[in-house]
Every structure is written in C-alpha cells, then in structure tokens.
Design an enzyme around this catalytic site. Structure first.
Site, short mmCIF file in Angstrom:
data_model
loop_
_atom_site.label_atom_id
_atom_site.label_comp_id
_atom_site.label_asym_id
_atom_site.label_seq_id
_atom_site.Cartn_x
_atom_site.Cartn_y
_atom_site.Cartn_z
N ASP A 132 0.83 -1.20 0.00
CA ASP A 132 0.00 0.00 0.00
C ASP A 132 0.87 1.26 0.00
OD1 ASP A 132 -2.37 1.36 -0.08
OD2 ASP A 132 -2.88 1.07 2.03
N HIS B 7 2.96 3.39 -8.90
CA HIS B 7 2.69 1.98 -9.23
C HIS B 7 3.88 1.36 -9.97
CE1 HIS B 7 -1.26 2.46 -7.68
NE2 HIS B 7 -1.73 3.19 -8.67
N LEU C 265 11.61 -19.57 -4.81
CA LEU C 265 10.51 -18.91 -4.09
C LEU C 265 9.15 -19.24 -4.71
CD1 LEU C 265 9.86 -16.58 -1.94
CD2 LEU C 265 9.76 -15.08 -3.93
C1 IPE Z 1 -5.52 -2.79 -0.71
O1 IPE Z 1 -5.11 -1.47 -0.83
C2 IPE Z 1 -5.45 -3.47 -2.02
C3 IPE Z 1 -4.09 -3.62 -2.58
C4 IPE Z 1 -2.99 -3.32 -1.98
C5 IPE Z 1 -4.05 -4.16 -3.90
P1 IPE Z 1 -6.15 -0.29 -1.03
O2 IPE Z 1 -5.35 0.96 -1.00
O3 IPE Z 1 -7.00 -0.51 -2.21
O4 IPE Z 1 -7.04 -0.44 0.29
P2 IPE Z 1 -8.05 0.55 0.98
O5 IPE Z 1 -9.05 0.93 -0.05
O6 IPE Z 1 -7.26 1.72 1.46
O7 IPE Z 1 -8.62 -0.24 2.12
C1 IPE Z 2 -1.26 0.28 -3.55
O1 IPE Z 2 -1.06 1.64 -3.52
C2 IPE Z 2 -1.46 -0.29 -4.94
C3 IPE Z 2 -2.84 -0.64 -5.30
C4 IPE Z 2 -3.86 -0.71 -4.46
C5 IPE Z 2 -3.09 -0.98 -6.69
P1 IPE Z 2 -2.27 2.66 -3.55
O2 IPE Z 2 -2.58 2.96 -4.97
O3 IPE Z 2 -3.40 2.16 -2.74
O4 IPE Z 2 -1.64 3.96 -2.89
P2 IPE Z 2 -2.35 4.92 -1.86
O5 IPE Z 2 -2.84 4.07 -0.71
O6 IPE Z 2 -3.48 5.60 -2.59
O7 IPE Z 2 -1.28 5.86 -1.44
MG MG Z 3 -4.03 2.39 -0.82
#
Ligand code: IPE
Ligand code: IPE
Ligand code: MG
Length: 244
Positions: free
Chosen positions: A12, A29, A123
């Site tokens: 995240d 990303h 892995l």
């Molecule tokens: C969880 O992250 C999903 C992934 C890391 C793929 P999100 O950023 O989507 O989660 P929420 O919405 O903050 O709970």
């Molecule tokens: C995690 O990073 C990747 C995905 C959920 C695809 P985020 O895109 O959720 O990044 P934040 O949480 O908005 O910073």
């Molecule tokens: Mg996120």
C-alpha cells in the site's frame, strides 16, 4: 533467527509515495512493481519460501478508469518481466483471485507464466489480482456445491475446513506466518481472511515503493521475537521449544 516460511504483503501507499515526490500516482505503481522484484529476490535470500502480494483487489475496479487502465498496462509489462526473473531465480509463480474478469491477453500471459514456472523450486510467489477474500470463499463454496452436484464429492459428505481450504485459490500453499501492510493503514482490506486466522501482523508507515530490504529485515526481526501460541499457554510453548 526464526524466519517466517510465508510472508503476505499488502503493498500500500504507491499513490501517496508518488504524491510526496510531486509525481503522478502511476509513477508510484511503476516503482512499486520494481520493488516487488527486489523484495522477491531478497526474501528468498533470507530463507523465506512463500511470498504472496496483494496487487489489485476486487474493490480496486472502483478507482478512476485511467488509473485502472494504467495499472493493467503496467501488469502486462510486469508479467513479461516476471517470466525473465522467474527463469533466473527459479521462482514458481501463481496468480490468486478471479482471473476471469481480467482482459483475455492478461489471462493468457498469466496462464503462460504459471505453466512455465510450475516446476521451479525457488521462491513460491503468489500475486493476488482481482482478489477479494469474500469472493474467493464464495467461489470455493460454489465449487464444492458443483462437485457435489456432479457426484465428485458424495452428496451427504459434510463440508469440512479442509474441503474449504482445498477449494480456495491458495490450495496447497501454507497459511502466511507474517502479514505486512505498508503505508500506515491498519486493516485487511479483504485480504486472505481465511488464511490469516493465526498470522502475525506487522504494520509500518513506510510507503510500498520505499519499503527496502532493511525494512523487510526489520519486519522479520520483529516477527522472530514473538511467541506464537496457537491457543496454548506460554509455558507449554516454552517447554515444547526446549524439547526440540
Ligand atoms: C488494498 O489497498 C489493495 C491492494 C494493496 C491491492 P487499497 O489501497 O486498495 O485499500 P483501501 O481501499 O485503502 O482499504
Ligand atoms: C497500492 O497503492 C497499490 C494498489 C492498491 C493498486 P495505492 O494505490 O493504494 O496507494 P495509496 O494508498 O493511494 O497511497
Ligand atoms: Mg491504498
């Protein structure tokens, strides 16, 4: 040091990391995907055998469509790179989640990657794509019902925990010992709800693209110092450890 056999990671904070650098979310990303490769290599070097990363959830489709398309394009490239990395590292790759909702070319790349790496003994790397734990459990129950209707499972056989586990996308993969979530959120966001029944949790404020090898070591050291009781008392666990 007691190294976890299986680590699950909720990657995240890609967006927030990019924003902090004055860059678009998609840059986060891209750099996040690069970091997955580094962590895969280092996890194996540290003696971790299974790594499962949350890359796209069933809920992530509700993001702006340009971000979803950018992630899908990144995934197309990533799956190609992953085949090369898997060849070098002997990584066995499996995708968990409902693949049927992904674009046909992505589904084909996944099938090719899984087939190509299926006998590799390095892995075990699981990528959660269009993954949601509630969806996974629901699909598992429906698979069991279908097998009962076809007579593959006797109609009067009770549904057991083992039967459910064997019908999940993670069938055959041991439950995670440690779950790491980066970027400060303290929730599961529909990740591995069944599998994490006895998993240790580790939360860090570091955003995923900045989660370095040292951060991974910190998480493993923290895990290593914990006492896992599985319902027993601390004394029982200590005396069992002495007898090993
Ligand atoms: C969880 O992250 C999903 C992934 C890391 C793929 P999100 O950023 O989507 O989660 P929420 O919405 O903050 O709970
Ligand atoms: C995690 O990073 C990747 C995905 C959920 C695809 P985020 O895109 O959720 O990044 P934040 O949480 O908005 O910073
Ligand atoms: Mg996120």
């Amino acid at each position: 040091m007691n190294v976890p056999n299986h680590i699950a990671i909720i990657l995240d904070g890609n967006g927030r990391w990019a924003k902090s650098k004055g860059m678009p979310r998609t840059y986060g990303h891209t750099m996040g995907a690069k970091n997955v490769e580094t962590i895969c290599r280092e996890a194996w070097n540290m003696g971790i055998h299974y790594l499962t990363v949350y890359a796209f959830s069933t809920e992530n489709w509700s993001r702006p469509s340009d971000e979803v398309s950018a992630i899908m394009n990144l995934l197309r490239n990533y799956l190609k790179t992953c085949q090369k990395t898997a060849k070098q590292n002997h990584m066995c790759v499996r995708v968990i989640g409902d693949k049927s909702a992904l674009a046909p070319d992505i589904q084909q790349s996944i099938a090719d990657l899984e087939e190509y790496t299926k006998d590799f003994d390095g892995l075990h790397f699981q990528i959660a794509l269009n993954y949601g734990s509630r969806d996974e459990i629901t699909r598992a129950v429906n698979k069991i019902l279908a097998e009962k209707a076809e007579g593959k499972i006797p109609a009067d056989a009770p549904v057991t925990e083992e039967m459910i586990s064997e019908h999940l996308d993670t069938a055959g993969i041991p439950d995670p010992d440690l779950l790491i979530r980066t970027s400060g959120e303290v929730r599961l966001s529909n990740y591995l709800l069944w599998q994490c029944a006895y998993t240790e949790f580790y939360f860090t404020d570091i955003h995923w693209p900045a989660f370095s090898v040292d951060e991974l070591k910190k998480a493993v050291e923290n895990y290593s110092g914990r006492s896992r009781r599985f319902g027993k008392t601390g004394e029982q666990v200590e005396s069992e450890e002495k007898n090993v």
